[in-house]
Design a protein around this motif. Structure first.
Motif, PDB file in Angstrom:
ATOM      1  N   VAL A  81     -16.233 -27.268  -5.772  1.00  0.00           N
ATOM      2  CA  VAL A  81     -16.542 -27.105  -4.500  1.00  0.00           C
ATOM      3  C   VAL A  81     -15.670 -27.313  -3.401  1.00  0.00           C
ATOM      4  O   VAL A  81     -15.498 -28.513  -3.290  1.00  0.00           O
ATOM      5  CB  VAL A  81     -17.933 -27.451  -3.964  1.00  0.00           C
ATOM      6  N   GLY A  82     -14.729 -26.405  -2.830  1.00  0.00           N
ATOM      7  CA  GLY A  82     -13.524 -27.027  -1.651  1.00  0.00           C
ATOM      8  C   GLY A  82     -12.367 -27.087  -2.579  1.00  0.00           C
ATOM      9  O   GLY A  82     -12.008 -28.210  -2.729  1.00  0.00           O
ATOM     10  N   CYS A  83     -11.942 -26.042  -3.398  1.00  0.00           N
ATOM     11  CA  CYS A  83     -10.782 -26.279  -4.188  1.00  0.00           C
ATOM     12  C   CYS A  83      -9.476 -26.297  -3.741  1.00  0.00           C
ATOM     13  O   CYS A  83      -8.357 -26.555  -4.279  1.00  0.00           O
ATOM     14  CB  CYS A  83     -10.949 -25.169  -5.462  1.00  0.00           C
ATOM     15  N   GLY A  84      -9.412 -25.763  -2.210  1.00  0.00           N
ATOM     16  CA  GLY A  84      -7.998 -26.108  -1.397  1.00  0.00           C
ATOM     17  C   GLY A  84      -7.083 -25.383  -2.335  1.00  0.00           C
ATOM     18  O   GLY A  84      -7.176 -24.070  -2.505  1.00  0.00           O
ATOM     19  N   LEU A  85      -5.941 -25.804  -2.686  1.00  0.00           N
ATOM     20  CA  LEU A  85      -4.773 -25.222  -3.094  1.00  0.00           C
ATOM     21  C   LEU A  85      -4.898 -24.943  -4.781  1.00  0.00           C
ATOM     22  O   LEU A  85      -3.855 -24.267  -5.249  1.00  0.00           O
ATOM     23  CB  LEU A  85      -3.522 -25.723  -2.809  1.00  0.00           C
ATOM     24  N   HIS A 107     -12.253 -20.888   2.725  1.00  0.00           N
ATOM     25  CA  HIS A 107     -11.105 -20.417   3.658  1.00  0.00           C
ATOM     26  C   HIS A 107     -10.247 -19.439   2.850  1.00  0.00           C
ATOM     27  O   HIS A 107      -9.483 -19.701   1.854  1.00  0.00           O
ATOM     28  CB  HIS A 107      -9.999 -21.565   3.984  1.00  0.00           C
ATOM     29  N   PRO A 108     -10.085 -17.853   3.172  1.00  0.00           N
ATOM     30  CA  PRO A 108      -9.529 -17.157   2.311  1.00  0.00           C
ATOM     31  C   PRO A 108      -7.968 -17.173   2.281  1.00  0.00           C
ATOM     32  O   PRO A 108      -7.367 -17.159   1.309  1.00  0.00           O
ATOM     33  CB  PRO A 108      -9.633 -15.688   3.265  1.00  0.00           C
ATOM     34  N   GLN A 109      -7.518 -17.724   3.187  1.00  0.00           N
ATOM     35  CA  GLN A 109      -6.081 -18.236   3.233  1.00  0.00           C
ATOM     36  C   GLN A 109      -5.677 -19.303   2.150  1.00  0.00           C
ATOM     37  O   GLN A 109      -4.491 -19.097   1.489  1.00  0.00           O
ATOM     38  CB  GLN A 109      -5.326 -18.609   4.646  1.00  0.00           C
ATOM     39  N   GLN A 110      -6.420 -20.143   2.208  1.00  0.00           N
ATOM     40  CA  GLN A 110      -6.377 -21.293   1.043  1.00  0.00           C
ATOM     41  C   GLN A 110      -6.592 -20.816  -0.257  1.00  0.00           C
ATOM     42  O   GLN A 110      -5.671 -20.987  -1.202  1.00  0.00           O
ATOM     43  CB  GLN A 110      -7.457 -22.408   1.211  1.00  0.00           C
ATOM     44  N   LEU A 111      -7.450 -19.781  -0.574  1.00  0.00           N
ATOM     45  CA  LEU A 111      -7.449 -19.188  -1.779  1.00  0.00           C
ATOM     46  C   LEU A 111      -6.369 -18.322  -2.179  1.00  0.00           C
ATOM     47  O   LEU A 111      -5.761 -18.255  -3.319  1.00  0.00           O
ATOM     48  CB  LEU A 111      -8.774 -18.156  -1.746  1.00  0.00           C
ATOM     49  N   GLU A 112      -5.728 -17.511  -1.220  1.00  0.00           N
ATOM     50  CA  GLU A 112      -4.529 -16.903  -1.427  1.00  0.00           C
ATOM     51  C   GLU A 112      -3.438 -17.653  -1.986  1.00  0.00           C
ATOM     52  O   GLU A 112      -2.672 -17.383  -2.882  1.00  0.00           O
ATOM     53  CB  GLU A 112      -4.061 -16.010  -0.590  1.00  0.00           C
ATOM     54  N   ARG A 113      -3.432 -18.811  -1.304  1.00  0.00           N
ATOM     55  CA  ARG A 113      -2.218 -19.932  -1.718  1.00  0.00           C
ATOM     56  C   ARG A 113      -2.527 -20.367  -3.126  1.00  0.00           C
ATOM     57  O   ARG A 113      -1.643 -20.790  -3.911  1.00  0.00           O
ATOM     58  CB  ARG A 113      -2.300 -21.027  -0.623  1.00  0.00           C
ATOM     59  N   ALA A 114      -3.916 -20.814  -3.164  1.00  0.00           N
ATOM     60  CA  ALA A 114      -4.325 -21.165  -4.666  1.00  0.00           C
ATOM     61  C   ALA A 114      -3.868 -20.282  -5.632  1.00  0.00           C
ATOM     62  O   ALA A 114      -3.449 -20.628  -6.683  1.00  0.00           O
ATOM     63  CB  ALA A 114      -5.713 -21.503  -4.536  1.00  0.00           C
ATOM     64  N   ARG A 115      -4.100 -18.842  -5.407  1.00  0.00           N
ATOM     65  CA  ARG A 115      -3.800 -18.049  -6.397  1.00  0.00           C
ATOM     66  C   ARG A 115      -2.287 -17.645  -6.714  1.00  0.00           C
ATOM     67  O   ARG A 115      -1.734 -17.479  -7.822  1.00  0.00           O
ATOM     68  CB  ARG A 115      -4.335 -16.473  -6.114  1.00  0.00           C
ATOM     69  N   LEU A 121      -0.355 -20.228 -14.469  1.00  0.00           N
ATOM     70  CA  LEU A 121      -1.544 -20.714 -15.200  1.00  0.00           C
ATOM     71  C   LEU A 121      -2.732 -19.427 -15.277  1.00  0.00           C
ATOM     72  O   LEU A 121      -3.237 -19.329 -16.394  1.00  0.00           O
ATOM     73  CB  LEU A 121      -2.154 -21.932 -14.591  1.00  0.00           C
ATOM     74  N   LEU A 122      -2.793 -18.765 -14.248  1.00  0.00           N
ATOM     75  CA  LEU A 122      -3.694 -17.701 -14.341  1.00  0.00           C
ATOM     76  C   LEU A 122      -3.405 -16.775 -15.477  1.00  0.00           C
ATOM     77  O   LEU A 122      -4.074 -16.281 -16.025  1.00  0.00           O
ATOM     78  CB  LEU A 122      -3.984 -16.782 -12.963  1.00  0.00           C
ATOM     79  N   GLY A 123      -1.992 -16.661 -15.518  1.00  0.00           N
ATOM     80  CA  GLY A 123      -1.382 -15.806 -16.450  1.00  0.00           C
ATOM     81  C   GLY A 123      -1.442 -16.076 -18.028  1.00  0.00           C
ATOM     82  O   GLY A 123      -1.669 -15.645 -18.950  1.00  0.00           O
TER      83      GLY A 123
END
Length: 279
Positions: A81-85, A107-115, A121-123
């Motif tokens: 909860v609150g994963c940030g980057l 925050h959607p911008q943080q999630l985009e940066r996280a992805r 790693l996601l790959g």
């Protein structure tokens, strides 16, 4: 009640919107490495100038001490909860053997940066790491969806600890466990919030909220969680944080007042754990 995916987006407090959107707090040198926490400095030599590698290592150590409170973790499902980057979610997946890790942030911008930051790693781990938008007070997940819940240095932004506790209890399965690492007022002294606003710009601006440890533990218990345990780790946080800042920030500038607030007894850093009972 089952919430499930697709909840209405929760409003983002203006100071949080700015800090994690246009201001991009995680890009600042004081938060090197993308973890965005003050660091757990036990075992570091604070008698010398600290390097960026030291800083990154301290933030990684903060996640490890929080994740260590959740073991066993192998093959389980975790929510941050609150994963940030997403740096901590990546550590949870790579080092602790979770079957699936979901990082949630408001925050959607943080999630985009996280992805973007975790694209490799996601790959490599398809289906095992996810990033989802949601608020701590209104999580877009089903009842009992997770075995473990983790939150590192995010609760100071939550506006309603009672709602956070209820949602945590709801999304945990019976027998599941939560670990919260963060900075809180150690008691319910009525002057604490005002003093923090005097010392620390993040409290004066509304970015951080002066939550107390009794409020957090009481909220967890009222939500039906049991075995609540509180451990102060401030001695391993604030002196190291202040030493890291010392080469760039003068004494009495607001980031260095965290150590002052700790020494005054106005603020401390804690790890708080609890479990959802098996009924």
């Amino acid at each position: 009640m089952t919430q499930g995916p697709g909840a209405t987006p929760h409003p983002i407090p203006p100071a949080v919107q700015e800090a994690y959107g246009p201001a991009d707090l995680g890009s600042m040198p004081m938060f090197a490495g993308g973890f965005i926490n003050f660091g757990y400095w036990q075992g570091f030599d604070l008698g010398r100038s600290l390097t960026e590698d030291d800083r990154i290592g301290s933030q990684l150590a903060m996640y490890r001490q929080a994740l260590g409170a959740l073991v066993p973790t192998e093959g389980l499902r975790a929510l941050e909860v609150g994963c940030g980057l997403g740096a901590g979610a990546a550590v949870a997946l790579e080092e602790y053997g979770f079957a699936r890790v979901t990082g949630m942030d408001i925050h959607p911008q943080q999630l985009e940066r996280a992805r973007q930051a975790n694209s490799g790693l996601l790959g490599r781990r398809p289906g095992r790491l996810h990033f989802v938008q949601g608020a701590a007070e209104d999580m877009p997940f089903d009842d009992g969806e997770f075995d473990r819940v983790l939150s590192v240095e995010a609760a100071q932004h939550f506006r309603d600890l009672g709602a956070f506790a209820r949602e945590t209890a709801r999304v945990l399965r019976p027998g599941g466990r939560v670990a919260i690492a963060g900075f809180f007022v150690p008691d319910a002294g009525p002057a604490r919030a005002g003093r923090l606003a005097e010392l620390l710009d993040s409290f004066a601006s509304g970015l951080d909220v002066a939550h107390t440890v009794p409020l957090l533990t009481g909220s967890l218990e009222r939500a039906g969680l049991s075995g609540v345990r509180v451990t102060s780790i401030g001695a391993s946080v604030w002196p190291g944080w202040d030493r890291w800042l010392a080469d760039a920030w003068k004494p009495d500038t607001w980031p260095r007042n965290f150590l002052r607030a700790y020494r005054e007894g106005t603020l401390d850093y804690f790890t708080v754990t609890a479990e959802r009972p098996v009924r």
